[in-house]
Design a protein around this motif. Sequence first.
Motif, PDB file in Angstrom:
ATOM      1  N   UNK A 197       0.826  -1.208   0.000  1.00  0.00           N
ATOM      2  CA  UNK A 197       0.000   0.000   0.000  1.00  0.00           C
ATOM      3  C   UNK A 197       0.863   1.262   0.000  1.00  0.00           C
ATOM      4  N   UNK A 198       1.948   1.247   0.796  1.00  0.00           N
ATOM      5  CA  UNK A 198       2.846   2.406   0.835  1.00  0.00           C
ATOM      6  C   UNK A 198       3.491   2.623  -0.530  1.00  0.00           C
ATOM      7  N   UNK A 199       3.943   1.525  -1.159  1.00  0.00           N
ATOM      8  CA  UNK A 199       4.558   1.653  -2.486  1.00  0.00           C
ATOM      9  C   UNK A 199       3.560   2.198  -3.510  1.00  0.00           C
ATOM     10  N   UNK A 200       2.333   1.677  -3.463  1.00  0.00           N
ATOM     11  CA  UNK A 200       1.314   2.196  -4.397  1.00  0.00           C
ATOM     12  C   UNK A 200       1.016   3.660  -4.114  1.00  0.00           C
ATOM     13  N   UNK A 205       1.602   9.282  -5.651  1.00  0.00           N
ATOM     14  CA  UNK A 205       2.043  10.637  -5.322  1.00  0.00           C
ATOM     15  C   UNK A 205       3.006  11.173  -6.387  1.00  0.00           C
ATOM     16  N   UNK A 206       3.909  10.304  -6.869  1.00  0.00           N
ATOM     17  CA  UNK A 206       4.828  10.731  -7.918  1.00  0.00           C
ATOM     18  C   UNK A 206       4.085  11.082  -9.200  1.00  0.00           C
ATOM     19  N   UNK A 211       2.378  15.266 -12.742  1.00  0.00           N
ATOM     20  CA  UNK A 211       1.296  15.923 -13.473  1.00  0.00           C
ATOM     21  C   UNK A 211       1.185  17.387 -13.066  1.00  0.00           C
ATOM     22  N   UNK A 212       1.347  17.649 -11.742  1.00  0.00           N
ATOM     23  CA  UNK A 212       1.275  19.032 -11.274  1.00  0.00           C
ATOM     24  C   UNK A 212       2.424  19.866 -11.839  1.00  0.00           C
TER      25      UNK A 212
END
Length: 291
Positions: A197-200, A205-206, A211-212
């Motif tokens: 879950x942390x990796x996903x 987030x990346x 995208x931002x």
Amino acid sequence: MRKTTLILPAIILAVIVAMSSVFIVDERQTALVLQFGQIKAVKEDPGLGFKIPLIQEVVYYDDRILSLETAEIEVTPSDDRRLVVDAFARYRITDVVQFRQAVGVGGLRVAEDRLERILNAQVREVLGSDQVTSATILSSERAGLMVRIRDNARLRALPLGLEVVDVRLKQTNLPVQNLDSTFARMRAEREREAADEIARGKEAAQRVRAQADRTVVEVESDAARTAEITRGEADANRNAVFAEAFGKDQEFFEFYRSLAAYRKAFQSGNSSMVMSPDSEFFDYFKTVTPQ
């Protein structure tokens, strides 16, 4: 006087005999009248009953639904994962004659010992069958397994004069020696799921950050292009105004441009300038006539 002495004991004896020939059956009971161990009568309805004094005796049996808790036993489902199980049964005596013949003078103690053996055997048979796994026992299918255990136990309890009303599995636990390894395996699985879950989350987030950043670059690029276009259009309009003013009055245009240059050059904080007095920069200072 002598007759009175004989009659009084006879009356007392008659009362004792009459009282010993009467028995009372509670509405929660069924009674058997026994003579030398043989069943002579069955009293199912509540109220008074009669027996032969000194020769016959009355045995009472509970007519209500009774409870039985079995001891813990180990079962091995088809996935070879051992479980510790204990059951809870509800039963009642439906045939007191058959019950008496089956258990004799042992009564409920003997009957419950036999019924517990029947239940344990059926628990092992049903939970240890090929179609049943430990996951099945711990899932919602557990209710169906309890029904199967009850039905099988009911058939085998009929010769005892008993009816098995219900069977419930109270606890289904792992043996103590397996708990530590099972908890360790569960902890490792949860830690692996947490790491996934942390990796996903980091990956998401990346993607959002990229995208931002891309959006920021696009917005800034669009804004810079729009600003350049606006600045170019403004410069074009300014040059057009200057050209139009120059075409209408060349001398006034030069005077206006000179004033603008003076205002910009003589602002406070500007560096000092060293210029010749006869420089073209001061042409309009020379042409000003004092009033």
